[in-house]
Design an enzyme around this catalytic site. Structure first.
Site, PDB file in Angstrom:
ATOM      1  N   GLY A 227       1.644  39.483  -0.396  1.00 35.34           N
ATOM      2  CA  GLY A 227       2.896  39.605   0.348  1.00 35.34           C
ATOM      3  C   GLY A 227       2.649  40.314   1.657  1.00 35.34           C
TER       4      GLY A 227
ATOM      5  N   CYS B 168      -4.030  40.861  -4.274  1.00 36.24           N
ATOM      6  CA  CYS B 168      -3.786  41.512  -2.981  1.00 36.24           C
ATOM      7  C   CYS B 168      -2.615  42.486  -3.094  1.00 36.24           C
ATOM      8  CB  CYS B 168      -3.578  40.448  -1.907  1.00 36.24           C
ATOM      9  SG  CYS B 168      -3.668  41.109  -0.249  1.00 36.24           S
ATOM     10  N   TYR B 169      -1.476  42.175  -2.508  1.00 37.87           N
ATOM     11  CA  TYR B 169      -0.299  43.042  -2.664  1.00 37.87           C
ATOM     12  C   TYR B 169      -0.036  43.273  -4.149  1.00 37.87           C
ATOM     13  CZ  TYR B 169       4.535  44.685  -2.143  1.00 37.87           C
ATOM     14  OH  TYR B 169       5.686  45.428  -2.186  1.00 37.87           O
TER      15      TYR B 169
ATOM     16  N   HIS C 224      -8.275  36.924  -2.288  1.00 38.71           N
ATOM     17  CA  HIS C 224      -7.421  35.795  -2.680  1.00 38.71           C
ATOM     18  C   HIS C 224      -8.234  34.732  -3.423  1.00 38.71           C
ATOM     19  CE1 HIS C 224      -3.685  36.902  -0.704  1.00 38.71           C
ATOM     20  NE2 HIS C 224      -4.455  37.498   0.186  1.00 38.71           N
TER      21      HIS C 224
ATOM     22  N   GLU D 240      -7.196  32.176  -4.857  1.00 32.46           N
ATOM     23  CA  GLU D 240      -6.539  30.865  -4.799  1.00 32.46           C
ATOM     24  C   GLU D 240      -6.912  30.056  -3.563  1.00 32.46           C
ATOM     25  OE1 GLU D 240      -5.319  33.791  -4.275  1.00 32.46           O
ATOM     26  OE2 GLU D 240      -3.595  33.856  -2.935  1.00 32.46           O
TER      27      GLU D 240
ATOM     28  N   GLY E   5      13.457   4.964   0.165  1.00 32.64           N
ATOM     29  CA  GLY E   5      12.382   4.056  -0.245  1.00 32.64           C
ATOM     30  C   GLY E   5      11.047   4.777  -0.217  1.00 32.64           C
ATOM     31  N   GLY E   6      11.006   5.972   0.388  1.00 36.13           N
ATOM     32  CA  GLY E   6       9.771   6.761   0.430  1.00 36.13           C
ATOM     33  C   GLY E   6       9.438   7.310  -0.952  1.00 36.13           C
ATOM     34  N   VAL E   7       8.186   7.721  -1.106  1.00 31.04           N
ATOM     35  CA  VAL E   7       7.704   8.167  -2.411  1.00 31.04           C
ATOM     36  C   VAL E   7       8.547   9.329  -2.967  1.00 31.04           C
ATOM     37  CG1 VAL E   7       5.689   9.042  -3.650  1.00 31.04           C
ATOM     38  CG2 VAL E   7       5.377   7.619  -1.630  1.00 31.04           C
ATOM     39  N   ASP E   8       8.827  10.303  -2.102  1.00 26.87           N
ATOM     40  CA  ASP E   8       9.448  11.534  -2.598  1.00 26.87           C
ATOM     41  C   ASP E   8      10.862  11.304  -3.118  1.00 26.87           C
ATOM     42  OD1 ASP E   8       7.122  12.305  -1.471  1.00 26.87           O
ATOM     43  OD2 ASP E   8       8.029  13.316   0.250  1.00 26.87           O
ATOM     44  N   SER E   9      11.685  10.625  -2.315  1.00 22.68           N
ATOM     45  CA  SER E   9      13.064  10.441  -2.785  1.00 22.68           C
ATOM     46  C   SER E   9      13.098   9.473  -3.970  1.00 22.68           C
ATOM     47  CB  SER E   9      13.994   9.981  -1.652  1.00 22.68           C
ATOM     48  OG  SER E   9      13.562   8.776  -1.080  1.00 22.68           O
TER      49      SER E   9
ATOM     50  N   LYS F  59       1.903  16.171  -2.851  1.00 20.81           N
ATOM     51  CA  LYS F  59       2.069  14.714  -2.847  1.00 20.81           C
ATOM     52  C   LYS F  59       1.352  14.031  -4.016  1.00 20.81           C
ATOM     53  CE  LYS F  59       3.839  11.565  -0.030  1.00 20.81           C
ATOM     54  NZ  LYS F  59       5.086  11.773   0.740  1.00 20.81           N
TER      55      LYS F  59
END
Ligand code: XMP
Length: 512
Positions: A59, A86-87, A170, A172, A226-230, A368
């Site tokens: 943080g 870290c924090y 970190h 990650e 029509g996009g992948v996400d929606s 994604k």
């Protein structure tokens, strides 16, 4: 029954660190279901009780500040295995009566980590990523130093009997060598996760959560492009609440050739929700008439979306929830207040202010590739989930100069030929985006015995990891030549074809 209670969950407590979502993602790569909860969430205690282990994130604040984010020390005594990063490490130290001090020079970048022999989470020395201004000076009771660096005496600490661990670096981020191993050791050796979380579990878990939130009567609206996400968001919500989800697809006439029909087909076949398709191209073309400026085009398209929703409000009906396919990268982008605005991004458009709904964003923590894998699991076809990113304002972004129905047809036809040839050659694999753009300059050509004075088409194909940077894709010259010849012969209004070799930066992926 509360399903999530039976599922092994890692709780990532967010203290505002820039890598928090990355922690959750790394855990999921290790097949551990992870949930991010803000440190000040009213649900923190109940989430903590249900979790199998917790990670305290980094943080931007200092634990030494009086108003710094914190949690109840009782949580640390509940027996739940905890890793502070870290924090998070400093907070562990402070809450357990250790001492944290300001370091003289803020440490930022790579450092060589030296673990002590037999440290629980660390084996080998290696470069780790540090970014901190405070450090643990006195260990809390029961802790020992697990690693040092030349500048940091407590680069890692541990109290394995209490299952409490801290790292100043970190693990990650990819710059930390062996970082994933640290997480693996914590999750599997110390916290005892099984590591059996998959997209199928995610879908089950999320549907359950949506069902709980929406209740037995609520209705949700999802504007789909029509996009992948929606599409994946809609399919997931439909699985949870069926036809109490209404998907609205506004065809603005600016999709690729045949794509609007394909979107309708996909939704009708694969998404068991109510589906409203609105053909509004005339209205959008009218709004775009005479507009040259790219930002103005985006604004007009956004405004028209709102108008379409207002006009069709009664057909759509009242909804309590608004579903959006927001992904983790969207969350980061919109969260960065200092980033310069290059262009207005816009997906399916804003909705009228009067439509006050609660947001549902089931994909908010996914990347994604995770969304695609969930889409596959939901049974969506490849045309829907392997689609390239496509700008919300559609081909208006790829037509320089005025957007008219004729110019849209020109760019659609050229785009179709380009992609047909790429697919035929198998060159689409490895390409992030490929498209044709229509320019607004004219040049002289000769066709048959006639002089022509027409616009050129630009072909653009790029490879990219995340659209932040991109390189022009290598396409064999003979293939480019064949595509160019087909386009000038088969497409009205074009007498030249160019291939864009510029990388991003300095160019962008789109031409607008
Ligand atoms: P640029 O052109 O900025 O594009 O390099 C980066 C990525 O964003 C896509 N893009 C959009 N996506 N709504 C979207 O959802 C938009 O308005 C929009 N404009 C650009 C672009 O296709 C590329 O993948």
């Amino acid at each position: 029954m509360d399903k999530s209670a039976t599922h092994e969950t890692l709780l990532v407590v967010d203290f505002g660190g820039q890598y928090t979502q990355l922690i959750a993602r790394k855990a999921r790569e290790l097949k551990v279901y992870s949930k991010i909860v803000a440190w000040d969430s009213p649900n923190l205690e109940s989430e903590w009780r249900q979790a199998k282990a917790a990670i305290l994130s980094g943080g931007p604040k200092s634990v030494l500040d009086s108003d710094s984010p914190t949690i109840s020390p009782d949580l640390l005594k509940s027996g739940t295995p905890v890793l502070g990063i870290c924090y998070g490490q400093q907070l562990l130290a402070r809450l357990l009566d250790g001492e944290v001090v300001k370091v003289e020079h803020r440490e930022y970048g790579k450092q060589l980590l030296q673990p002590v022999p037999n440290a629980a989470l660390l084996r080998e020395s290696g470069q780790v990523w540090m970014s901190h201004g405070d450090a643990v000076a006195t260990l809390p009771k029961g802790f020992q130093v697990a690693a040092t660096t030349s500048t940091c005496a407590v680069a890692a600490m541990e109290a394995p009997e209490q299952k409490l661990f801290g790292v100043q670096f970190h693990p990650e981020v990819t710059h930390t060598e062996g970082g994933k191993e640290v997480l693996r050791k914590f999750l599997f050796d110390q916290a005892g996760f099984r590591g059996d979380w998959t997209s199928a579990n995610f879908i089950e878990e999320t549907s359950e959560e949506i069902r709980r939130r929406v209740g037995s009567k609520g209705r949700a609206l999802c504007a789909v492009s029509g996009g992948v996400d929606s599409t994946v968001a809609a399919a997931l919500i439909a699985r949870a609440i069926g036809d109490r989800l209404v998907c609205v697809f506004v065809d603005h006439g600016l999709m690729r050739k045949n794509e609007a029909a394909q979107v309708v087909e996909t939704f009708r076949t694969y998404v068991p929700a109510e589906f409203v398709a609105i053909e509004a191209s005339g209205q959008f073309f009218k709004a775009l008439a005479g507009v040259i400026d790219p930002e103005e085009k985006r604004k007009r398209i956004g405004g028209e979306f709102v108008r379409v929703f207002e006009q069709h409000a009664s057909e759509i009906g009242d909804c309590d929830f608004l579903a959006q396919g927001t992904l983790y990268p969207d969350v980061i982008e919109s969260g960065s207040k200092t980033a310069a605005k290059i262009k207005t991004h816009h997906n399916v458009g804003g909705l009228p202010d009067c439509m006050k709904m609660e947001l549902i964003e089931p994909l908010r923590w996914l990347f994604k590739d995770e969304v695609r894998s969930a889409g596959r699991e939901l049974g969506l076809p490849s045309e829907a989930i392997d689609r390239e990113p496509f700008p919300g304002p559609g081909l208006a972004v790829r037509i320089l100069g005025e957007v008219t129905p004729e110019r849209v047809r020109t760019v659609q036809d050229a785009d179709f030929i380009f992609r047909e040839e790429l697919f035929r050659e198998g060159l689409n694999r490895g390409i992030w985006q490929s498209y044709a753009a229509l320019l607004d300059v004219r040049s002289v050509g000769v066709m048959g015995d006639e002089r022509t004075y027409l616009n050129p088409i630009v072909l653009r194909a790029v490879s990219s990891e995340d659209a932040m940077t991109a390189h022009a894709s290598e396409i064999p010259f003979a293939v480019l030549e064949r595509i160019a010849s087909r386009i000038v012969n088969e497409v009205q209004g074009v007498n030249r074809v160019l291939y864009d070799l510029t990388s991003k930066p300095p160019a962008t992926i789109e031409w607008e």
